[in-house]
Design a protein around this motif. Structure first.
Motif, PDB file in Angstrom:
ATOM      1  N   VAL A 159      52.558 -18.829   8.615  1.00 55.94           N
ATOM      2  CA  VAL A 159      54.024 -18.355   8.097  1.00 55.94           C
ATOM      3  C   VAL A 159      54.897 -18.121   9.376  1.00 55.94           C
ATOM      4  O   VAL A 159      55.845 -18.712   9.460  1.00 55.94           O
TER       5      VAL A 159
ATOM      6  N   HIS B 179      55.531 -28.880   2.079  1.00 63.31           N
ATOM      7  CA  HIS B 179      55.740 -27.762   1.671  1.00 63.31           C
ATOM      8  C   HIS B 179      57.423 -27.447   1.805  1.00 63.31           C
ATOM      9  O   HIS B 179      58.109 -28.613   2.244  1.00 63.31           O
TER      10      HIS B 179
ATOM     11  N   LYS C   1      58.603 -24.581   3.158  1.00 67.24           N
ATOM     12  CA  LYS C   1      59.055 -23.558   4.215  1.00 67.24           C
ATOM     13  C   LYS C   1      59.646 -24.023   5.434  1.00 67.24           C
ATOM     14  O   LYS C   1      60.630 -23.395   5.842  1.00 67.24           O
TER      15      LYS C   1
ATOM     16  N   GLU D  83      63.107 -24.373   4.755  1.00 66.06           N
ATOM     17  CA  GLU D  83      64.311 -23.016   4.541  1.00 66.06           C
ATOM     18  C   GLU D  83      65.114 -22.988   5.462  1.00 66.06           C
ATOM     19  O   GLU D  83      66.279 -22.543   5.129  1.00 66.06           O
TER      20      GLU D  83
END
Lengths: 270, 437
Positions: free
Chosen positions: A184, A210, A212, A215
């Motif tokens: 992460v 994903h 992620k 974001e």
């Protein structure tokens, strides 16, 4: 004028097997596009075809950079014109240090007309820039002395690809699952770094499973690939939907492409 | 004098004429005559001999070459190994005739001898005789060894007395004229605790020159001495290169021996390292780059005769066009050589589908407490590697060059002399064209 990478009705085959069946995609410099889709739907193939990989045969359609068809260009010309791809599994080059590799690469990409044997970027200037970029990516300075991707962990490879992008400052960048294999924190760093290099300076195509990486790099467009075609395009909300809900709705809505996708997956499994 | 020496091949008349020009001690003349008779008795090696099975010399005609032909004026090729190096001495020979020889006073005053072996033998025969009579390279090994033992001329000598540490490299350049003959012999003797670095290179006056090299190298590294010896073979593309090379490494002594093999039409080399005293160490580095129809055959031999010795051999070859390399390596451990640590490895990088590399490692171990390992790899430049580099702005050719230089890096990392690493790297870089499918 806005610089544009325009892919029109692109058909690509690998070893005689058709993978892409007419892809249309226009990326303007400054835009972020997400490309999602199940495994084996042709996402990496699109990236490799844009980069000019000799094993990916373009059987129809065109790829244009600012209106110029680049299909006849080799990977060298394309990279020097400002097109970059961060690979899922970049190749190791044993015996060649990252710093050495990148100094040469950076010189060539920044001076596209450079002939072999002509001066490289001055060592001092290059070192300073490299150290700075590595600092941003929180990379150990020792990294520059390691051999290119040789014995790198998955995460190190991805970070090294981002580092290369930062040094080469491309106009268009394809990030092929750059977030997979990163934890992460590392994804966060990579995202920041992409933003830092200037998401607004590049046209970015993020291939991902994903949301992620998206974001901090909110896509202006999200595309879904299925069976070698882009079947749907939406905004950032589509990326979130696919990440949380999966591809069932898409498969149901585009049965033909879904069937083609299954056929491709089976063929590649044989 | 030289008027009597005409191109007559290696006949009895030619040998007699050659002997009449030598002003040498009787023991040496006897040695030459003895070797000559062996030469005349022995047949040329052929593919029936195991060592020659993969190396075809049927096109080699010894009679095309001759003994001590008249001196030829040639322009000297540029020395590669000496660039930017502060040298302690240098020597140049043409067709195994010494034309230049210098040693700084700093070293000569301390008893170091460096220069043409035949001149040195006249002046220091008594000192050198025992070393020559050790016959590191046996004159009866084969016809080639016998020819060199009988007819060597010019040559290089480096003698470093006990405890003298020569910290400036010495350099020798042996040049061959087109169609010429080089029958050089190198003798290096480091007495106890001495240290030296000798950079020697061989080259033709023309890059595509032909000729014959039949040479020998004998390295004697006595107790506690340290020798770094570099041997760059960069003959013209028409040269036949035959050589016997042997080192004796004494107790606690250390030898780093680096071979660069770039030139010649065909090379057949026996490189032999014998660890004869306890705790002796030898590191052998081989860098080979072949192209065209070159054929380079290296037989390496690591002979462990004493306890606690280490030997570490790494040969790397990149092959272009239709060239071929043969590496036959042998680690021999004698019964008494316990606690031996020996390693040999050969890696080959193929730059075309028509090149061929034979890699034949071997172990022969008579002791029971040893560590001996060997390995070999052969691979091609990978298309995916090329593509990857091209997506980073490299041209295809630059990418090939980079991958090749990366391939050699592992062996360059071992070579502790910067000028040698650079010279080899540059020479190889210039030769790399592109890979051929």
């Amino acid at each position: 004028m806005v610089e544009t990478l325009k892919i029109t009705d692109l058909h690509v085959a690998v070893e005689g097997k058709p993978i892409l069946h007419g892809v249309n995609l226009t990326i303007n410099r400054g835009e972020t596009h997400a490309l999602m889709g199940p495994n084996g739907s042709g996402k990496s193939t699109l990236g490799n075809a844009v980069m000019g990989h000799p094993s990916y045969e373009v059987t129809g359609g065109s790829i244009e950079l600012n209106g110029e068809n680049i299909l006849a260009w080799d990977a060298t010309q394309r990279s020097r014109a400002g097109i970059f791809m961060a690979f899922q599994r970049p190749m190791a080059i044993p015996g060649v240090k990252m710093a050495e590799f990148l100094r040469h690469a950076t010189t060539n990409v920044r001076n596209p007309d450079r002939k072999e044997g002509e001066e490289l970027i001055p060592m001092r200037q290059f070192r300073k820039e490299l150290t700075e970029k590595m600092g941003q990516l929180r990379m150990d300075p020792e990294f520059a002395r390691r051999y290119v991707n040789d014995g790198f962990s998955g995460g190190e490879m991805k970070r090294a690809e981002i580092l290369q992008m930062a040094m080469l400052r491309p106009k268009f960048a394809i990030l092929d699952e750059t977030d997979s294999g990163l934890d992460v924190d590392a994804v966060k760093l990579a995202s920041e770094s992409i933003a830092e290099i200037g998401g607004d300076q590049m046209g970015i195509l993020i291939i991902t499973h994903h949301d992620k990486l998206l974001e901090r790099n909110a896509p202006d467009f999200t595309h879904v690939m299925l069976g070698g075609k882009l079947v749907e395009t939406g905004g950032v909300e589509l990326a979130h939907e696919l990440y949380t809900e999966g591809y069932d709705r898409i498969r149901a809505a585009y049965p033909e492409a879904a069937a083609a996708g299954e056929a491709m997956t089976e063929a590649s499994a044989v | 004098m030289s008027a009597t020496l005409t191109k007559t091949g290696f006949t009895q008349d030619a040998f007699d004429a050659f002997m009449s020009t030598r002003n040498e001690p009787a023991w040496l003349s006897d040695l030459r005559r003895d070797s000559w008779s062996r030469f005349t008795e022995m047949a040329m090696p052929s593919s029936r001999d195991e060592e020659w099975m993969r190396t075809d010399i049927r096109l080699f005609k010894l009679d095309k070459y001759s003994l001590a032909a008249d001196a030829v004026e040639v322009s000297l090729p540029q020395a590669l190994l000496a660039t930017g190096v502060e040298l302690g001495g240098r020597g140049v020979s043409i067709d195994s005739r010494s034309v230049e020889s210098q040693l700084s006073e700093k070293w000569s005053s301390r008893g170091v001898l460096f220069g043409s072996l035949d001149t040195m033998l006249v002046e220091h025969g008594d000192l050198l005789r025992p070393y020559l009579e050790r016959h590191l390279v046996s004159p009866s090994y084969d016809k080639i060894a016998a020819l060199n033992a009988a007819c060597w001329s010019g040559g290089n000598l480096l003698f470093v007395p006990k405890g003298v540490r020569v910290d400036e490299p010495l350099h020798s350049l042996s040049v061959m004229s087109d169609g010429g003959t080089d029958l050089g012999k190198t003798l290096v003797v480091l007495e106890e605790g001495a240290e030296a670095t000798l950079l020697s290179e061989t080259a033709s006056s023309e890059p595509d020159g032909g000729g014959l090299h039949c040479g020998s190298i004998e390295l004697i590294v006595e107790r506690g001495a340290r020798l770094r010896y570099v041997n760059l073979q960069n003959w013209g593309s028409g040269v036949w290169h035959f050589a016997h090379q042997m080192a004796h490494v004494g107790a606690n002594a250390n030898l780093q021996w680096t071979i660069g093999a770039l030139g010649s039409r065909l090379a057949k080399v026996n490189q032999h390292v014998a660890l004869i005293g306890q705790d002796a160490e030898a590191q052998v580095n081989g860098v080979m780059f072949t192209q065209g129809k070159q054929h380079l055959c290296y037989n390496t031999y690591q002979h462990h005769q004493a306890e606690y010795c280490q030997s570490d051999l790494l040969y790397k070859a990149a092959l272009q066009d239709q060239s071929r390399t043969v590496w036959r390596g042998m680690i021999k451990v004698d019964e008494g050589a316990q606690r031996t640590n020996a390693y040999q490895r050969n890696d080959n990088l193929m730059l075309s589908t028509t090149a061929r590399a034979d890699s034949i490692p071997g172990l022969e171990i008579e002791a029971d407490d040893v560590r001996c390992t060997h390995g070999s790899t052969s691979g091609r430049v990978d298309d995916h590697q090329l593509f990857y580099a091209m997506t980073r702005g490299y041209t295809r050719k630059e990418a090939v060059r980079m991958i090749v230089s990366g391939f050699f890096q592992q062996v360059f990392d071992r070579i502790t002399i910067e000028s040698v690493r650079e010279a080899l790297g540059e020479a190889i870089g210039r030769r790399v064209r592109d890979i051929e499918e």
